[in-house]
Write a protein that holds these residues in place. Structure first.
Motif, PDB file in Angstrom:
ATOM      1  N   THR A  20       0.868  -1.178   0.000  1.00  0.00           N
ATOM      2  CA  THR A  20       0.000   0.000   0.000  1.00  0.00           C
ATOM      3  C   THR A  20       0.901   1.223   0.000  1.00  0.00           C
ATOM      4  O   THR A  20       1.757   1.379   0.879  1.00  0.00           O
ATOM      5  N   ILE A  21       0.726   2.084  -0.990  1.00  0.00           N
ATOM      6  CA  ILE A  21       1.633   3.208  -1.216  1.00  0.00           C
ATOM      7  C   ILE A  21       0.871   4.516  -1.018  1.00  0.00           C
ATOM      8  O   ILE A  21      -0.176   4.744  -1.649  1.00  0.00           O
ATOM      9  N   THR A  22       1.371   5.375  -0.161  1.00  0.00           N
ATOM     10  CA  THR A  22       0.765   6.694   0.039  1.00  0.00           C
ATOM     11  C   THR A  22       1.178   7.625  -1.088  1.00  0.00           C
ATOM     12  O   THR A  22       2.374   7.751  -1.390  1.00  0.00           O
ATOM     13  N   VAL A  23       0.182   8.276  -1.706  1.00  0.00           N
ATOM     14  CA  VAL A  23       0.453   9.204  -2.807  1.00  0.00           C
ATOM     15  C   VAL A  23      -0.135  10.568  -2.461  1.00  0.00           C
ATOM     16  O   VAL A  23      -0.198  10.935  -1.284  1.00  0.00           O
ATOM     17  N   GLY A  24      -0.574  11.330  -3.464  1.00  0.00           N
ATOM     18  CA  GLY A  24      -1.118  12.657  -3.215  1.00  0.00           C
ATOM     19  C   GLY A  24      -2.586  12.629  -2.824  1.00  0.00           C
ATOM     20  O   GLY A  24      -3.154  11.585  -2.477  1.00  0.00           O
ATOM     21  N   ASN A  25      -3.213  13.800  -2.912  1.00  0.00           N
ATOM     22  CA  ASN A  25      -4.590  13.989  -2.458  1.00  0.00           C
ATOM     23  C   ASN A  25      -5.579  13.607  -3.555  1.00  0.00           C
ATOM     24  O   ASN A  25      -5.544  14.149  -4.647  1.00  0.00           O
ATOM     25  N   LYS A  26      -6.459  12.659  -3.241  1.00  0.00           N
ATOM     26  CA  LYS A  26      -7.508  12.175  -4.149  1.00  0.00           C
ATOM     27  C   LYS A  26      -6.939  11.601  -5.449  1.00  0.00           C
ATOM     28  O   LYS A  26      -7.192  12.093  -6.552  1.00  0.00           O
ATOM     29  N   PRO A  27      -6.178  10.514  -5.342  1.00  0.00           N
ATOM     30  CA  PRO A  27      -5.685   9.872  -6.571  1.00  0.00           C
ATOM     31  C   PRO A  27      -6.836   9.281  -7.366  1.00  0.00           C
ATOM     32  O   PRO A  27      -7.689   8.574  -6.814  1.00  0.00           O
ATOM     33  N   ALA A  28      -6.843   9.571  -8.658  1.00  0.00           N
ATOM     34  CA  ALA A  28      -7.973   9.146  -9.487  1.00  0.00           C
ATOM     35  C   ALA A  28      -7.541   8.170 -10.574  1.00  0.00           C
ATOM     36  O   ALA A  28      -7.948   7.013 -10.590  1.00  0.00           O
ATOM     37  N   ASN A  29      -6.721   8.624 -11.492  1.00  0.00           N
ATOM     38  CA  ASN A  29      -6.313   7.797 -12.623  1.00  0.00           C
ATOM     39  C   ASN A  29      -4.843   7.418 -12.514  1.00  0.00           C
ATOM     40  O   ASN A  29      -4.049   8.122 -11.878  1.00  0.00           O
ATOM     41  N   LEU A  30      -4.505   6.313 -13.155  1.00  0.00           N
ATOM     42  CA  LEU A  30      -3.103   5.905 -13.194  1.00  0.00           C
ATOM     43  C   LEU A  30      -2.827   5.121 -14.468  1.00  0.00           C
ATOM     44  O   LEU A  30      -3.737   4.667 -15.148  1.00  0.00           O
ATOM     45  N   ASN A  31      -1.542   4.998 -14.765  1.00  0.00           N
ATOM     46  CA  ASN A  31      -1.113   4.237 -15.932  1.00  0.00           C
ATOM     47  C   ASN A  31       0.294   3.714 -15.676  1.00  0.00           C
ATOM     48  O   ASN A  31       0.991   4.203 -14.777  1.00  0.00           O
ATOM     49  N   ILE A  32       0.700   2.727 -16.481  1.00  0.00           N
ATOM     50  CA  ILE A  32       1.979   2.053 -16.259  1.00  0.00           C
ATOM     51  C   ILE A  32       2.793   2.039 -17.544  1.00  0.00           C
ATOM     52  O   ILE A  32       2.264   1.729 -18.612  1.00  0.00           O
ATOM     53  N   ASN A  33       4.072   2.363 -17.431  1.00  0.00           N
ATOM     54  CA  ASN A  33       5.011   2.077 -18.502  1.00  0.00           C
ATOM     55  C   ASN A  33       5.649   0.737 -18.177  1.00  0.00           C
ATOM     56  O   ASN A  33       6.491   0.640 -17.283  1.00  0.00           O
ATOM     57  N   VAL A  34       5.217  -0.310 -18.864  1.00  0.00           N
ATOM     58  CA  VAL A  34       5.676  -1.658 -18.527  1.00  0.00           C
ATOM     59  C   VAL A  34       7.162  -1.845 -18.840  1.00  0.00           C
ATOM     60  O   VAL A  34       7.812  -2.719 -18.260  1.00  0.00           O
ATOM     61  N   LYS A  35       7.717  -1.041 -19.743  1.00  0.00           N
ATOM     62  CA  LYS A  35       9.133  -1.164 -20.072  1.00  0.00           C
ATOM     63  C   LYS A  35      10.022  -0.670 -18.946  1.00  0.00           C
ATOM     64  O   LYS A  35      11.080  -1.238 -18.671  1.00  0.00           O
ATOM     65  N   THR A  36       9.615   0.417 -18.292  1.00  0.00           N
ATOM     66  CA  THR A  36      10.408   0.974 -17.196  1.00  0.00           C
ATOM     67  C   THR A  36       9.871   0.545 -15.836  1.00  0.00           C
ATOM     68  O   THR A  36      10.514   0.807 -14.816  1.00  0.00           O
TER      69      THR A  36
END
Length: 400
Positions: A283-299
């Motif tokens: 479980t990773i703490t991020v910023g305020n109200k995280p909504a969307n995310l995406n992944i660069n699978v290469k990096t």
């Protein structure tokens, strides 16, 4: 006199024959060159191809420094940099001796070249790179606009459930999955016929959706029931439910590691799920109200838009730690990634812009004006086009 000339000619020819036969080989002098490629702000550019004439193999710049090097050159050689979406100064350089300052500066050249009218209030789109089709959920029309990427025109409109939010594509099967927020369901579209072939009940208020084409599993973030529905793509049925943090919004699978990342809107965290056993492993703490995310699978880097503090959290997927927080603009929303060029595109609904980041060092390299209130971004890495949904304009901006 003639005899002396004839003898001299014979000696010269004989000497030349000896050299050509390899008895006295001519030593070819070689040299090495190197340099850096940076953008106009001085940030290093990764994955720039440095090409040479005379058949020498090309090299690419290093990710963190923009450095490149070439050994074993001889004679005068032309050096040319290239990267999709960039123009370079100078266009080329000529070298004939060792040098360590063969540098180039890149300028990002992408811009909006077309605007497409779609349905009302478009949300988060998806691209099928194989069929070159773009699927745009229209929140207030209960429909999906299908854009033909070869013409960038709407080819058909498909009716789905109530308040569609996000689309995801299983490219090998040519199936499209759309979350319906008010119906608590997912519509399954056959990409060959552009018909809804199934409707699957999931949790309460589904928003985010992602597909693992390897396992043929679909993962749905249910905002209202604090869980993720796992859909079996073969049977179009829910095979499992995973309890996660409060208010799961965005969701993305890394098909290589089989790790699922879930942005919990109400708890300011990202949950990492091991999909092999369906358990939360971090479980990773991020910023305020995280909504969307995406992944660069290469990096193996995860980009999270924190909608309430205008920032992007960058997570290292190797150790599940936040390695950077970038404050980028007003109203961070959807994130698109070109895996081929390692370029990240972030919709800023408060600025009516798309922010462009260099994935090598996660620096900002450009801002592109689009329509009103951009929400979603989808990238076709084959055609190198970026599709941005403009919620209040009822349009899609095409960046090229």
């Amino acid at each position: 006199m003639r005899e002396y000339r004839l003898i001299a000619l014979i000696v010269s020819i004989s000497f030349l024959a000896i050299i050509l036969s390899g008895c006295f080989p001519i030593k070819i002098i070689t040299y090495s060159i190197s340099g850096h490629v940076k953008d106009t702000l001085g940030n290093p550019l990764s994955d720039v191809t440095i090409s040479f004439d005379h058949g020498y193999a090309a090299v690419t710049t290093e990710a963190s420094t923009g450095y490149w090097e070439k050994k074993g050159l001889s004679g005068t050689v032309t050096v040319v940099p290239s990267k999709d979406g960039w123009a370079f100064t100078p266009l080329e350089r000529f070298v004939s001796a060792t040098a360590n300052n063969i540098d180039f500066t890149g300028t990002f050249t992408r811009k909006v070249f077309k605007t497409i009218n779609v349905g009302k209030s478009p949300r988060f789109p998806a691209v099928n790179e194989k069929s070159n089709m773009v699927y745009v959920p229209n929140f207030d029309d209960n429909s999906v606009s299908v854009i033909d990427g070869s013409t960038d025109q709407v080819s058909t409109t498909i009716n789905v459930g109530s308040r569609p939010q996000q689309a995801a594509v299983n490219v090998p099967l040519n199936k499209i999955y759309v979350t319906n927020y008010y119906d608590d369901s997912v519509s399954v579209i056959d990409g060959n016929s552009n018909k809804v072939v199934a409707t699957i009940k999931v949790g309460v208020n589904p928003i985010g959706i992602t597909v693992n084409p390897t396992t043929k599993k679909i993962y749905v973030a249910n905002l209202g029931s604090n869980n993720v529905s796992v859909i079996d793509g073969a049977s179009n049925s829910v095979s499992a439910t995973i309890v996660v943090g409060n208010g799961p919004y965005g969701v993305k699978i890394n098909s290589i590691t089989n790790k699922l990342y879930v942005a919990s809107f109400s708890s300011n965290k990202v949950n990492v799920v091991d999909c092999s056993n369906k358990t939360i492993v971090a479980t990773i703490t991020v910023g305020n109200k995280p909504a969307n995310l995406n992944i660069n699978v290469k990096t193996n880097k995860i980009y999270v838009s924190n909608s309430n503090d205008n920032s992007i959290s960058v997570i290292n997927g190797d150790n599940n730690s936040v390695i950077k927080t970038a404050f980028v603009g007003n109203g961070t929303s959807g994130i698109g990634i070109n895996q081929k060029t390692n370029t990240i595109y972030i919709a800023l609904w408060g600025d009516n812009e798309v922010l462009v980041m260099n994935g090598a060092n996660d620096s900002i390299i450009s801002q592109i004006k689009v329509g009103n209130t951009p929400h979603g971004v989808a990238v076709n890495y084959v055609s190198s086009k970026i599709y941005v949904t403009n919620y209040d304009s009822d349009t899609v901006s095409v960046i090229k």
